[in-house]
Design an enzyme around this catalytic site. Sequence first.
Site, short mmCIF file in Angstrom:
data_model
loop_
_atom_site.label_atom_id
_atom_site.label_comp_id
_atom_site.label_asym_id
_atom_site.label_seq_id
_atom_site.Cartn_x
_atom_site.Cartn_y
_atom_site.Cartn_z
N HIS A 171 7.17 76.96 -31.85
CA HIS A 171 6.04 76.46 -31.07
C HIS A 171 5.42 77.62 -30.28
O HIS A 171 6.13 78.31 -29.55
CB HIS A 171 6.49 75.38 -30.08
CG HIS A 171 6.68 74.05 -30.72
ND1 HIS A 171 6.96 72.91 -30.00
CD2 HIS A 171 6.62 73.66 -32.01
CE1 HIS A 171 7.07 71.88 -30.81
NE2 HIS A 171 6.87 72.33 -32.04
N TYR A 182 3.72 67.39 -22.01
CA TYR A 182 4.20 66.97 -20.70
C TYR A 182 3.08 66.17 -20.03
O TYR A 182 2.00 66.72 -19.78
CB TYR A 182 4.55 68.17 -19.83
CG TYR A 182 5.79 68.92 -20.23
CD1 TYR A 182 6.99 68.72 -19.55
CD2 TYR A 182 5.78 69.85 -21.29
CE1 TYR A 182 8.14 69.41 -19.90
CE2 TYR A 182 6.93 70.54 -21.64
CZ TYR A 182 8.10 70.31 -20.95
OH TYR A 182 9.24 70.99 -21.30
N PRO A 184 15.98 68.81 -16.53
CA PRO A 184 15.60 69.20 -17.88
C PRO A 184 14.13 69.54 -18.07
O PRO A 184 13.76 70.01 -19.16
CB PRO A 184 15.99 67.98 -18.72
CG PRO A 184 15.90 66.83 -17.76
CD PRO A 184 16.34 67.38 -16.44
N LYS A 225 15.76 74.65 -19.47
CA LYS A 225 16.51 75.87 -19.15
C LYS A 225 18.02 75.76 -19.30
O LYS A 225 18.71 76.79 -19.35
CB LYS A 225 16.20 76.30 -17.71
CG LYS A 225 14.78 76.79 -17.51
CD LYS A 225 14.52 78.01 -18.36
CE LYS A 225 13.05 78.30 -18.50
NZ LYS A 225 12.75 79.06 -19.71
N TYR A 279 8.68 79.87 -19.14
CA TYR A 279 9.10 78.92 -20.17
C TYR A 279 9.72 79.63 -21.36
O TYR A 279 10.76 79.20 -21.88
CB TYR A 279 7.91 78.08 -20.62
CG TYR A 279 8.30 76.74 -21.20
CD1 TYR A 279 8.16 75.57 -20.48
CD2 TYR A 279 8.84 76.63 -22.49
CE1 TYR A 279 8.53 74.34 -21.00
CE2 TYR A 279 9.21 75.42 -23.02
CZ TYR A 279 9.05 74.27 -22.28
OH TYR A 279 9.43 73.06 -22.80
#
Length: 388
Positions: free
Chosen positions: A72, A200, A291, A295, A383
């Site tokens: 991704h 998200y 979550p 990580k 990220y």
Amino acid sequence: MRTQVGIVGAGPAGLTLAHLLHLEGVDSVVLEGRSREYVEHRIRAGVLEQRTVDLLRRAGVGERLDREGIVHGGVSLQFDGERHRIAFDELTGESIVIYGQTEVVKDLIEARLETGRPLLFEVEGVTLHDVDSGQPRLRFRHDGAEHELACDLIAGCDGFHGVCRPSIPAGVLREFSREYPYGWLGILAAVAPSSEELVYAHNERGFALLSLRSPELSRLYIQCRPDEDIAEWPDDRIWAELQARLGLDAWALEEGPVLEKGVTGMRSFVVEPMQHGRLFLAGDAAHIVPPTGAKGLNLAIADVRVLAEAFVGWYRTGDRGGLDRYSETCLRRVWRCEHFSWWMTSMLHRSPDADPFELQLQLSQLRYVTSSEAAARSLAENYVGLEL
């Protein structure tokens, strides 16, 4: 029994550490309380940072990951009825890979078994002894017999509820923690993902996440109470709530059979230091993150990368520098990831006592992240994973 490194826990941290040590000629024994079947099928994280992928490749356990993992180049943030893509590849030149923790564990177990070195499942009654001395020991039961394992070093990779951290004397560790007033209701569904990348979603009804495990399996989450009764959530209600929180004009969330579902509470937790005597904690035994920032697994792999280098350096040269600096080295990254995970969580979730002021602050932050290249790059850098 005797070995150089005794490893408690056969999750990603313990198995990766054992494999890294084997590649450098350091012997170990891995002890796991659960069965192999349980360990290989428990559903956990699925987002791998670039550096996690690179380490697994260098260690020779990345063949199936490269074949089946889904790369991704970004994720999307959804709010106010619009979806905004954060392009990791454009902002950082790096990406993430979707490859379930269960698959990582299967690959590592296979690699361990190929070495012929001990990996013991269904071990009972593990206790630690003399970790302050030069000859720490592990006692346990396996196949109906009592055993004692003498080690030079012990790695506690047995998770938040394991036996290693509580074995450290009172007063040695300092704990930092935060409990969140919400959890995630997660499902695994037999339906092709409705988005090519993670979404998200911030919504007045609560947070939602659209994720995936494979081209045929979707992983989805909705914010709920941490003590939510899963029996009150039949499949139809779950899909209706996901549709309400993720729905957009001219876009459809595809539904399918729910294979698994469960509720997970959320917490942040860190202990300092991550070591005592000849005992070194890694992964969830030393720290927990909510979550939202993806990580947990990646922090565990980063810990054992540092730990393996420290162990190997000590065996080769006798220099304790890497061992003595283990906590300091890891905790810099741990706290960065703790902050990022807290920030993502607080920006996207609705608190039970949230007022209109808090809602506007969240929306302001989301608008800034999705309109400022500098802010988007900061999210992207964290990220995909910062270097140690």
